[in-house]
Design a protein around this motif. Structure first.
Motif, PDB file in Angstrom:
ATOM      1  N   PHE A 213       0.805  -1.308  -0.048  1.00 23.85           N
ATOM      2  CA  PHE A 213      -0.070  -0.059  -0.057  1.00 23.85           C
ATOM      3  C   PHE A 213       0.955   1.199  -0.102  1.00 23.85           C
ATOM      4  N   ALA A 214       1.957   1.202   0.984  1.00 24.13           N
ATOM      5  CA  ALA A 214       2.704   2.496   0.982  1.00 24.13           C
ATOM      6  C   ALA A 214       3.348   2.781  -0.459  1.00 24.13           C
ATOM      7  N   VAL A 215       3.941   1.773  -1.201  1.00 25.55           N
ATOM      8  CA  VAL A 215       4.530   2.058  -2.404  1.00 25.55           C
ATOM      9  C   VAL A 215       3.368   2.280  -3.448  1.00 25.55           C
ATOM     10  N   ALA A 216       2.424   1.756  -3.545  1.00 23.96           N
ATOM     11  CA  ALA A 216       1.312   1.961  -4.460  1.00 23.96           C
ATOM     12  C   ALA A 216       0.957   3.557  -4.281  1.00 23.96           C
ATOM     13  N   MET A 217       0.763   4.094  -2.902  1.00 27.41           N
ATOM     14  CA  MET A 217       0.316   5.361  -2.518  1.00 27.41           C
ATOM     15  C   MET A 217       1.256   6.266  -2.921  1.00 27.41           C
TER      16      MET A 217
ATOM     17  N   TYR B 146      -5.701  11.923  -8.610  1.00 32.24           N
ATOM     18  CA  TYR B 146      -4.707  11.447  -7.479  1.00 32.24           C
ATOM     19  C   TYR B 146      -5.460  11.298  -6.434  1.00 32.24           C
ATOM     20  N   LEU B 147      -6.080  12.414  -5.901  1.00 29.92           N
ATOM     21  CA  LEU B 147      -6.925  12.458  -4.697  1.00 29.92           C
ATOM     22  C   LEU B 147      -7.922  11.425  -4.582  1.00 29.92           C
ATOM     23  N   MET B 148      -8.767  11.014  -5.826  1.00 31.23           N
ATOM     24  CA  MET B 148      -9.629   9.810  -5.632  1.00 31.23           C
ATOM     25  C   MET B 148      -8.695   8.564  -5.588  1.00 31.23           C
TER      26      MET B 148
ATOM     27  N   THR C   1      -9.019   5.783  -2.682  1.00 30.78           N
ATOM     28  CA  THR C   1      -9.298   4.569  -2.686  1.00 30.78           C
ATOM     29  C   THR C   1      -8.659   3.604  -1.992  1.00 30.78           C
ATOM     30  N   LEU C   2      -7.079   3.881  -1.964  1.00 29.01           N
ATOM     31  CA  LEU C   2      -6.277   2.985  -1.551  1.00 29.01           C
ATOM     32  C   LEU C   2      -6.460   2.860   0.109  1.00 29.01           C
ATOM     33  N   GLY C   3      -6.532   4.438   0.540  1.00 28.78           N
ATOM     34  CA  GLY C   3      -6.957   4.503   2.140  1.00 28.78           C
ATOM     35  C   GLY C   3      -7.941   3.622   2.753  1.00 28.78           C
ATOM     36  N   ILE C   4      -9.159   3.735   1.707  1.00 33.47           N
ATOM     37  CA  ILE C   4     -10.273   3.122   2.271  1.00 33.47           C
ATOM     38  C   ILE C   4      -9.963   1.626   2.177  1.00 33.47           C
ATOM     39  N   PHE C   5      -9.324   1.060   1.250  1.00 31.76           N
ATOM     40  CA  PHE C   5      -9.129  -0.611   1.028  1.00 31.76           C
ATOM     41  C   PHE C   5      -8.183  -0.601   2.128  1.00 31.76           C
ATOM     42  N   TRP C   6      -7.277   0.009   2.428  1.00 27.14           N
ATOM     43  CA  TRP C   6      -6.290  -0.315   3.450  1.00 27.14           C
ATOM     44  C   TRP C   6      -7.066  -0.495   4.961  1.00 27.14           C
ATOM     45  N   VAL C   7      -7.716   0.424   5.184  1.00 29.34           N
ATOM     46  CA  VAL C   7      -8.606   0.482   6.405  1.00 29.34           C
ATOM     47  C   VAL C   7      -9.418  -0.827   6.410  1.00 29.34           C
ATOM     48  N   GLY C   8     -10.055  -1.068   5.325  1.00 29.11           N
ATOM     49  CA  GLY C   8     -10.950  -2.328   5.194  1.00 29.11           C
ATOM     50  C   GLY C   8     -10.173  -3.670   5.351  1.00 29.11           C
TER      51      GLY C   8
ATOM     52  N   LEU D 153      -2.112  -2.404  -9.378  1.00 29.60           N
ATOM     53  CA  LEU D 153      -2.675  -1.921 -10.682  1.00 29.60           C
ATOM     54  C   LEU D 153      -3.360  -0.417 -10.503  1.00 29.60           C
ATOM     55  N   MET D 154      -3.390   0.173  -9.319  1.00 31.73           N
ATOM     56  CA  MET D 154      -4.266   1.149  -9.071  1.00 31.73           C
ATOM     57  C   MET D 154      -3.240   2.506  -9.716  1.00 31.73           C
ATOM     58  N   PRO D 155      -1.853   2.332  -9.602  1.00 33.86           N
ATOM     59  CA  PRO D 155      -1.371   3.403 -10.078  1.00 33.86           C
ATOM     60  C   PRO D 155      -1.379   3.521 -11.565  1.00 33.86           C
ATOM     61  N   PHE D 156      -1.497   2.539 -12.360  1.00 36.83           N
ATOM     62  CA  PHE D 156      -1.690   2.322 -13.825  1.00 36.83           C
ATOM     63  C   PHE D 156      -2.939   2.859 -14.053  1.00 36.83           C
ATOM     64  N   SER D 157      -4.263   2.462 -13.404  1.00 37.37           N
ATOM     65  CA  SER D 157      -5.401   2.755 -13.889  1.00 37.37           C
ATOM     66  C   SER D 157      -5.484   4.247 -13.484  1.00 37.37           C
ATOM     67  N   THR D 158      -4.736   4.722 -12.439  1.00 34.11           N
ATOM     68  CA  THR D 158      -4.871   6.369 -12.025  1.00 34.11           C
ATOM     69  C   THR D 158      -4.231   7.100 -13.210  1.00 34.11           C
ATOM     70  N   THR D 159      -3.011   6.559 -13.885  1.00 35.58           N
ATOM     71  CA  THR D 159      -2.537   7.273 -14.850  1.00 35.58           C
ATOM     72  C   THR D 159      -3.254   7.582 -16.172  1.00 35.58           C
ATOM     73  N   LEU D 160      -3.892   6.101 -16.390  1.00 36.92           N
ATOM     74  CA  LEU D 160      -4.831   6.161 -17.536  1.00 36.92           C
ATOM     75  C   LEU D 160      -5.842   6.910 -17.450  1.00 36.92           C
TER      76      LEU D 160
END
Length: 209
Positions: free
Chosen positions: A24-28, A63-65, A69-76, A104-111
């Motif tokens: 999570f830390a790396v993806a964020m 980026y904010l979105m 997303t990552l924060g919510i799923f990390w907590v979950g 995959l989140m950084p890729f989908s974010t960049t896209l």
């Protein structure tokens, strides 16, 4: 007595949580790499700098979105893991699949940031969120079926976890459908949903979502 490898592999919840924290830390961190400072050679006045920053705003929103997303799923995920007395090989691989979807989140974010007005980019982004939701839901269902949940975990806790995932995914799906009108409508709705889950307002009907 000889024990089969699959009976002893992947039993540590603590190691699974530690690996998840690192991924999570790396993806964020990777998310922010898509934000680039305007080229100094193209900016010759404060007005031009403001214009350049305005052009960057769609990427800031995405980026904010994604960070939300990552924060919510990390907590979950952490909420689930803290209710487990142990893991097993199958649950570990389910969570590794979850971490794959996180990477995959950084890729989908960049896209999404690069093609913010195109529906396929938004649908790919939503598919990433859907994959995360399906896996995190499946992990809890498997943990209950395999008897990995702590004995003192209340039954209502499991129902609350499952309900939260289902409602969130339904809202995300509705947000994705709004791209029929405009991708910006989708983005605005998804951000509002995420802010609700991140801030957890004290309004009763919102807190139950």
């Amino acid at each position: 007595m000889v024990r089969h490898y699959n009976e002893i592999a992947g039993r540590s919840v603590e190691r699974l949580a530690a690996l998840s924290d690192g991924v999570f830390a790396v993806a964020m961190t990777l998310l922010v790499l898509d934000l680039r400072v305007p080229a100094s050679a193209a900016v010759h006045s404060e007005a031009e700098l403001w214009d350049a920053l305005a052009e960057l705003s769609p990427r800031l929103i995405v980026y904010l979105m994604s960070f939300l997303t990552l924060g919510i799923f990390w907590v979950g995920q952490q909420t689930q893991l803290q209710e487990l007395q142990r893991s097993d090989r199958h649950l570990t691989w389910i969570h590794l699949a979850f971490l794959f979807a996180i990477t995959l989140m950084p890729f989908s974010t960049t896209l999404m940031a690069g093609f913010i007005v195109y529906r396929p980019a938004l649908l790919m982004y939503w598919a990433n969120i859907l994959l995360l939701g399906v896996i995190v839901f499946a992990s809890w269902r498997y943990a209950k079926h395999a008897g990995l949940v702590k004995a003192d975990t209340l039954e209502g806790t499991g129902r609350s976890l499952e309900r939260r995932v289902v409602i969130a995914q339904a809202l995300y799906a509705f947000g994705a459908l709004l791209c029929v009108v405009n991708t910006y409508w989708s983005i605005a709705f998804i951000v509002l949903v995420q802010l609700n889950y991140a801030i957890a307002p004290r309004l009763g009907w919102l807190r139950r979502l």
